[in-house]
Design a protein around this motif. Structure first.
Motif, PDB file in Angstrom:
ATOM      1  N   UNK A 127       0.840  -1.207   0.000  1.00 54.14           N
ATOM      2  CA  UNK A 127       0.000   0.000   0.000  1.00 54.14           C
ATOM      3  C   UNK A 127       0.867   1.246   0.000  1.00 54.14           C
ATOM      4  N   UNK A 128       1.250   1.680  -1.176  1.00 57.26           N
ATOM      5  CA  UNK A 128       2.196   2.790  -1.288  1.00 57.26           C
ATOM      6  C   UNK A 128       1.636   4.100  -0.774  1.00 57.26           C
ATOM      7  N   UNK A 129       0.324   4.214  -0.647  1.00 55.93           N
ATOM      8  CA  UNK A 129      -0.269   5.484  -0.237  1.00 55.93           C
ATOM      9  C   UNK A 129      -0.355   5.626   1.279  1.00 55.93           C
ATOM     10  N   UNK A 130      -0.105   4.560   2.031  1.00 55.14           N
ATOM     11  CA  UNK A 130      -0.280   4.642   3.480  1.00 55.14           C
ATOM     12  C   UNK A 130       0.955   5.230   4.153  1.00 55.14           C
ATOM     13  N   UNK A 131       0.767   5.756   5.374  1.00 52.44           N
ATOM     14  CA  UNK A 131       1.842   6.394   6.121  1.00 52.44           C
ATOM     15  C   UNK A 131       2.265   5.490   7.272  1.00 52.44           C
ATOM     16  N   UNK A 132       3.568   5.466   7.562  1.00 56.62           N
ATOM     17  CA  UNK A 132       4.083   4.520   8.543  1.00 56.62           C
ATOM     18  C   UNK A 132       4.858   5.191   9.685  1.00 56.62           C
ATOM     19  N   UNK A 133       4.709   6.520   9.829  1.00 54.07           N
ATOM     20  CA  UNK A 133       5.448   7.195  10.884  1.00 54.07           C
ATOM     21  C   UNK A 133       5.066   6.675  12.263  1.00 54.07           C
ATOM     22  N   UNK A 134       3.794   6.258  12.433  1.00 53.69           N
ATOM     23  CA  UNK A 134       3.321   5.846  13.744  1.00 53.69           C
ATOM     24  C   UNK A 134       3.297   4.327  13.901  1.00 53.69           C
ATOM     25  N   UNK A 135       4.067   3.608  13.077  1.00 59.35           N
ATOM     26  CA  UNK A 135       4.000   2.146  13.091  1.00 59.35           C
ATOM     27  C   UNK A 135       4.325   1.570  14.467  1.00 59.35           C
ATOM     28  N   UNK A 136       5.384   2.046  15.089  1.00 58.28           N
ATOM     29  CA  UNK A 136       5.780   1.496  16.379  1.00 58.28           C
ATOM     30  C   UNK A 136       4.727   1.744  17.440  1.00 58.28           C
ATOM     31  N   UNK A 161      -5.937   3.952   7.366  1.00 57.98           N
ATOM     32  CA  UNK A 161      -6.367   2.565   7.338  1.00 57.98           C
ATOM     33  C   UNK A 161      -5.276   1.578   7.687  1.00 57.98           C
ATOM     34  N   UNK A 162      -4.075   2.069   8.002  1.00 56.63           N
ATOM     35  CA  UNK A 162      -2.947   1.173   8.278  1.00 56.63           C
ATOM     36  C   UNK A 162      -3.211   0.266   9.484  1.00 56.63           C
ATOM     37  N   UNK A 163      -3.609   0.873  10.601  1.00 56.72           N
ATOM     38  CA  UNK A 163      -3.813   0.068  11.797  1.00 56.72           C
ATOM     39  C   UNK A 163      -4.944  -0.933  11.600  1.00 56.72           C
ATOM     40  N   UNK A 164      -6.002  -0.528  10.915  1.00 56.97           N
ATOM     41  CA  UNK A 164      -7.111  -1.439  10.645  1.00 56.97           C
ATOM     42  C   UNK A 164      -6.630  -2.638   9.829  1.00 56.97           C
ATOM     43  N   UNK A 165      -5.718  -2.404   8.883  1.00 57.32           N
ATOM     44  CA  UNK A 165      -5.191  -3.486   8.051  1.00 57.32           C
ATOM     45  C   UNK A 165      -4.362  -4.461   8.882  1.00 57.32           C
ATOM     46  N   UNK A 166      -3.535  -3.932   9.793  1.00 55.04           N
ATOM     47  CA  UNK A 166      -2.742  -4.804  10.662  1.00 55.04           C
ATOM     48  C   UNK A 166      -3.663  -5.633  11.556  1.00 55.04           C
ATOM     49  N   UNK A 190      -9.052   1.772  -0.262  1.00 58.67           N
ATOM     50  CA  UNK A 190      -7.741   1.132  -0.229  1.00 58.67           C
ATOM     51  C   UNK A 190      -7.805  -0.252   0.408  1.00 58.67           C
ATOM     52  N   UNK A 191      -8.523  -0.357   1.525  1.00 62.43           N
ATOM     53  CA  UNK A 191      -8.637  -1.649   2.213  1.00 62.43           C
ATOM     54  C   UNK A 191      -9.354  -2.680   1.341  1.00 62.43           C
ATOM     55  N   UNK A 192     -10.360  -2.236   0.621  1.00 59.06           N
ATOM     56  CA  UNK A 192     -11.086  -3.150  -0.271  1.00 59.06           C
ATOM     57  C   UNK A 192     -10.183  -3.620  -1.395  1.00 59.06           C
ATOM     58  N   UNK A 193      -9.395  -2.692  -1.964  1.00 59.63           N
ATOM     59  CA  UNK A 193      -8.481  -3.050  -3.043  1.00 59.63           C
ATOM     60  C   UNK A 193      -7.447  -4.075  -2.574  1.00 59.63           C
TER      61      UNK A 193
END
Length: 286
Positions: A127-136, A161-166, A190-193
């Motif tokens: 998912x190239x459009x998602x942001x990962x600064x808050x991953x940790x 939608x990153x956290x929802x995907x995880x 994005x999540x549906x795709x």
């Protein structure tokens, strides 16, 4: 160049701290410039300007004393990605095209952390459009909640939608609410795709939760407020957990974990200090 529009619209995103953090983005370029677009100079703006002037004088004096010629800091894209990734990220690993189903109930915290890091890399690749600064931070929230494969989870604040995907890879179902309609629409698409069929997105005010699908085994609130909405407490299943940053939205908060015992009693555990964006909507009404 950093340009900040409506800098005089004071609030959380235009506070002294926020303006200073934004201004700092230009600090590593020798020709860096910050422009505040505003109709008036607010107290926060003036404090930031004064503080930048003070620091500039100190740095200039230090440079003269030590014969230092300032220069721009250059970093490659790879170096930037490494510096902003999860602190304990390991070397890249090969992952399958389809995310495998993990039995997380058998993992200790170290192995769970490692597994979620693998999921983060897969999401980053897909998912190239998602942001990962808050991953940790998001990963740590999931660990604290102790989510299990059969859980039904409510998330307040969908964002990208990153956290929802995880969560979708770990639990049975994820119900996520986003108050900004455009963000909700974008995340849902994005999540549906990406094939996350067990994630359900709704545009609305998280203050009210999602009673039609309650009770939830776990509730994650990704924005801060001075109190936990009662309706979210009511929508916790017996044995369920809720985690939310609680405290003054202008400063810092404490991450608070609430557990609902089988007899309905609530146990509150106040954790470390954090700073999240404020929860908006009904919660702001006194």
């Amino acid at each position: 160049l950093v340009a900040l529009l409506e800098a005089d619209k004071e609030g959380f995103l235009r506070s002294e701290t926020s303006l200073m953090q934004v201004s700092g983005r230009a600090a590593r370029n020798i020709n860096g410039k910050v422009i505040f677009y505003a109709e008036r100079v607010t107290r926060s703006m003036q404090l930031v300007i004064d503080e930048c002037d003070r620091r500039r004088e100190i740095q200039a004096e230090y440079n003269r004393e030590h014969d230092i010629t300032p220069s721009t800091i250059y970093k490659s894209v790879e170096e930037v990605m490494i510096s902003t990734s999860v602190a304990d990220a390991r070397q890249p690993v090969q992952v399958a095209e389809a995310v495998p189903a993990y039995d997380l109930s058998t993992l200790d915290q170290h192995d769970l952390s490692f597994t979620l890091d693998l999921l983060r890399r897969e999401m980053k690749k897909a998912a190239e459009a998602l942001q990962f600064e808050d991953a940790a931070r998001l990963r740590d929230e999931i660990i604290r909640l102790g989510v299990r494969p059969g859980d039904r989870v409510l998330e307040i604040g969908t964002g990208s939608g990153y956290q929802a995907a995880v969560l979708a890879v770990i639990v049975k179902e994820v119900y996520t609410i986003e108050i900004i309609p455009s963000l909700a629409e974008s995340a849902a698409k994005k999540l549906k795709e990406l094939g996350y069929d067990n994630v359900f997105v709704m545009a609305g005010d998280g203050f009210f939760g999602w009673p039609e699908h309650a009770p939830f085994d776990a509730i994650i609130v990704t924005a801060a407020a001075e109190r936990i909405p009662v309706r979210l407490i009511e929508q916790m299943a017996k044995g369920g957990r809720l985690i939310m940053p609680v405290g003054p939205v202008e400063t810092s908060q404490r991450l608070t974990l609430v557990t609902k015992r089988m007899d309905g009693r609530l146990i509150y555990q106040v954790r470390e200090g954090v700073r999240f964006v404020p929860m908006t909507g009904r919660i702001q009404e006194k």
